[in-house]
Design an enzyme around this catalytic site. Structure first.
Site, PDB file in Angstrom:
ATOM      1  N   SER A 165       1.229  -0.731  -0.428  1.00  0.00           N
ATOM      2  CA  SER A 165      -0.707   0.037   0.099  1.00  0.00           C
ATOM      3  C   SER A 165       0.957   1.280  -0.101  1.00  0.00           C
ATOM      4  O   SER A 165       2.061   1.181  -1.010  1.00  0.00           O
ATOM      5  CB  SER A 165      -0.873  -0.231   1.216  1.00  0.00           C
ATOM      6  N   THR A 166       0.296   2.361   1.075  1.00  0.00           N
ATOM      7  CA  THR A 166       2.277   3.178   1.731  1.00  0.00           C
ATOM      8  C   THR A 166       2.323   3.241   0.988  1.00  0.00           C
ATOM      9  O   THR A 166       3.675   2.451   2.412  1.00  0.00           O
ATOM     10  CB  THR A 166       1.166   4.194   2.380  1.00  0.00           C
ATOM     11  N   HIS A 192      -2.036  -1.052  -3.249  1.00  0.00           N
ATOM     12  CA  HIS A 192      -3.570   0.229  -2.933  1.00  0.00           C
ATOM     13  C   HIS A 192      -2.771   1.078  -3.624  1.00  0.00           C
ATOM     14  O   HIS A 192      -1.778   1.769  -3.332  1.00  0.00           O
ATOM     15  CB  HIS A 192      -3.398   0.190  -1.965  1.00  0.00           C
ATOM     16  N   MET A 281      -0.611   1.182   5.139  1.00  0.00           N
ATOM     17  CA  MET A 281      -1.847   1.299   6.356  1.00  0.00           C
ATOM     18  C   MET A 281      -2.292   0.127   6.275  1.00  0.00           C
ATOM     19  O   MET A 281      -2.762   0.053   5.575  1.00  0.00           O
ATOM     20  CB  MET A 281      -1.544   3.456   5.890  1.00  0.00           C
ATOM     21  N   ASP A 284      -4.282  -4.653   6.185  1.00  0.00           N
ATOM     22  CA  ASP A 284      -5.485  -5.261   4.313  1.00  0.00           C
ATOM     23  C   ASP A 284      -3.714  -6.219   4.556  1.00  0.00           C
ATOM     24  O   ASP A 284      -2.775  -5.962   3.849  1.00  0.00           O
ATOM     25  CB  ASP A 284      -4.803  -5.078   3.349  1.00  0.00           C
TER      26      ASP A 284
END
Length: 348
Positions: A165-166, A192, A281, A284
């Protein structure tokens, strides 16, 4: 109060962004820049918590500005791309490679047609990225880390599943660039990423890597030495060795969800899966990674020191889903050794 610097040569774009943040109680625009050189100077002077940066600007473009900011006065940077054309999308990901944290597209492109959805997503993104600690991002010679020990497996895996993600685009790239063209596994990636950028992300990875990377399509198979990226706004799973894209509700507020992919691969392929959970973050991927481990697969998690955001890796560790916790530079070594390719690490 979160201090934001706006860097965009469009007065309309800066006005819209200024108005968005004016309606919040915790975000303040402390400066504006109409070109990259001004963005560098004001970033150094104003010390904002976040810079929102356009790529196409006069005097000094956003790419050069990001590189100089990250080398001299590092600060979280969010790239706003004005078009979804291949060239600018590729530039946006190149900016991430140089140190920017994330990318979003302007609704309506250069006309910047404001929507409530964009406003909400932008404010949420600013609040997240402004809290991230960044370091100097200089071009350095690659130093090969000491290979981490890899626990013995009954058989080498055939599938590499990666979730991020991030901070993920740069981390995913660093892993794929280390894989040789004859990598013996099929690679599945859930990243993401902002709406409209998944295809550009896949093309960027394909350009930068030795293995073939493409956006996943429903019903296709993935051969060894190939990688697929989950499209925006649908889950990617595997059934009977083939990709299935499903329009199911978000999981962990995410679609595509890493958990959905990891769980499906664990059930379909069991011990043949190597799961890798990177920076991001939230949580998930943590449950899915545990399921891979329960089904006999190997699991790797990025460590806190090299994660931009340690949320997802931390969640996996707390669930005992991490077979190993490694710095980002050590993950390619572990992957290649598990796949029996320990002598083919590509130095970057």
């Amino acid at each position: 109060m979160i201090k934001v610097l706006l860097a965009d040569d469009s007065n309309l774009a800066r006005t819209i962004l200024r108005d968005i943040f004016h309606r919040t109680s915790d975000i303040a625009v402390v400066g504006e820049a109409a070109d990259g050189r001004e963005a560098v100077d004001k970033s150094r002077l104003l010390k904002p918590d976040l810079v929102i940066m356009d790529i196409l600007m006069p005097v000094m473009d956003g790419m050069a500005a990001i590189e100089e900011i990250m080398a001299t006065s590092p600060v979280p940077i969010l790239v706003l791309s004005s078009t979804m054309e291949d060239r600018e999308v590729h530039s946006a990901f190149a900016a991430i490679k140089k140190g920017a944290l994330d990318v979003m597209g302007k609704p309506g492109g250069a006309d910047f047609i404001l929507t409530e959805d964009f406003q909400a997503r932008l404010v949420e993104k600013v609040r997240l990225l402004a809290r991230i600690r960044v370091i100097h991002h200089l071009n350095r010679a690659f130093v090969e880390p000491v290979p981490a020990p890899v626990p013995p497996q009954d058989a080498a895996p055939t599938i590499l599943a990666v979730g991020a993600s991030t901070g993920g685009p740069r981390a995913v790239l660093s892993i794929l660039k280390a894989l040789p063209a004859d990598f013996p596994g099929a690679v599945y990636i859930v990243q993401h990423i902002a709406q409209g950028f998944a295809r550009g992300f896949a093309k960027w990875l394909d350009t930068e890597s030795s293995i073939s990377v493409r956006l996943a399509e429903d019903g296709e198979g993935v051969s060894p030495g190939e990688a697929v990226v989950a499209p925006n706004d649908c889950h990617m799973i595997m059934e009977n060795g083939h990709i299935k894209l499903i329009d199911a509700p978000p999981v962990n507020c995410c679609r595509p969800s890493i958990d959905v992919l990891f769980n499906a691969l664990a059930e379909d392929q069991g011990a043949r899966v190597l799961g890798v959970l990177l920076t991001g973050m939230g949580k998930d991927g943590a449950l899915g990674l545990r399921r891979i481990r329960e089904c006999g697969g190997a699991t790797l998690v990025q460590d806190e020191e090299t994660s931009v955001v340690f949320g997802m890796p931390r969640a996996a560790i707390s669930l005992n889903a991490a077979g190993q916790v490694l710095p980002l530079s050590g993950i390619p070594h572990a992957i290649l050794r598990l796949f029996g390719k320990n002598d083919q690490f590509r130095m970057q």
